[in-house]
Design an enzyme around this catalytic site. Structure first.
Site, PDB file in Angstrom:
ATOM      1  N   ASP A   1       2.857   7.028   2.196  1.00  0.00           N
ATOM      2  CA  ASP A   1       3.576   6.223   1.289  1.00  0.00           C
ATOM      3  C   ASP A   1       4.968   6.816   2.307  1.00  0.00           C
ATOM      4  OD1 ASP A   1       2.547   6.887  -1.827  1.00  0.00           O
ATOM      5  OD2 ASP A   1       1.962   8.589  -0.420  1.00  0.00           O
TER       6      ASP A   1
ATOM      7  N   GLU B   1      11.430  -0.724  -2.033  1.00  0.00           N
ATOM      8  CA  GLU B   1      10.803  -1.489  -1.793  1.00  0.00           C
ATOM      9  C   GLU B   1      10.742  -1.739  -3.960  1.00  0.00           C
ATOM     10  OE1 GLU B   1       5.313  -0.796  -3.443  1.00  0.00           O
ATOM     11  OE2 GLU B   1       6.428  -0.421  -0.859  1.00  0.00           O
TER      12      GLU B   1
ATOM     13  N   ASP C   1      10.114   3.868  -0.334  1.00  0.00           N
ATOM     14  CA  ASP C   1       8.854   3.539  -1.142  1.00  0.00           C
ATOM     15  C   ASP C   1       8.970   4.348  -2.496  1.00  0.00           C
ATOM     16  OD1 ASP C   1       6.361   2.651  -3.110  1.00  0.00           O
ATOM     17  OD2 ASP C   1       5.207   4.411  -1.630  1.00  0.00           O
TER      18      ASP C   1
END
Length: 183
Positions: A144, A71, A11
């Protein structure tokens, strides 16, 4: 024979980069690690990008992932934030490409849908579902890292699915283009 592979999920972010690793043995997932790279202590955006690149290369050299799931940045109203996020993602992708690791990009909605069945799920819902799926004892304070782990799990769930854009002229063409899927 059981096939094994390791998937690194990322991410990307310019304040925090979350990441998670899973090992796939046959058709089962095993949790390896999740963590985050804290970048807010660096004032310079370019220094942050350097750390993203270096940490991603370090993860690749340590765990030897077979694939990376990342992502995609979501489209917000702030163009400057979007640009910075895109750079962070690009640097993480460049790190993977520098080590010849295949990369697949997933939208946040697709990741949430794969994990929870709801493309509009909250970070907390995604984290709780991952905790259940991978039998995690506890969740991290910042989510996260679970977002990075979610990208890896999403990639596992999407492995072997026919990708859009491929066309087949018939069954024999399908079999020929998907020989790895035929017993």
């Amino acid at each position: 024979m059981n096939s094994e592979k390791i998937i690194l999920g990322i991410d990307p972010g310019t304040t925090i980069m979350g990441f998670g690793l899973i090992k796939v043995v046959g058709k089962k997932m095993q949790f390896l690690q999740l963590n985050e790279l804290q970048l807010s202590k660096y004032d310079n955006h370019y220094v942050r990008l350097k750390h993203i690149f270096e940490r991603t290369v370090e993860l690749i050299d340590t765990f030897h992932p077979d694939e990376i799931a990342i992502e995609a940045p979501f489209f917000g109203k702030n163009v400057q934030s979007m640009l910075k996020l895109g750079r962070a993602q690009g640097v993480a992708m460049a790190a993977g490409l520098s080590r010849q690791v295949p990369i697949t990009e997933y939208s946040p909605k697709k990741i949430k849908m794969a994990i929870t069945g709801n493309g509009n799920a909250s970070k907390e819902q995604v984290a709780k579902m991952l905790q259940s799926l991978l039998e995690l004892k506890e969740l991290p304070k910042n989510l996260d890292s679970t977002d990075g782990l979610a990208a890896a799990v999403c990639h596992f769930y999407n492995a072997g699915k026919i990708q859009t854009g491929k066309s087949y002229t018939g069954w024999s063409a399908f079999v020929k283009q998907n020989e790895d899927r035929v017993d």
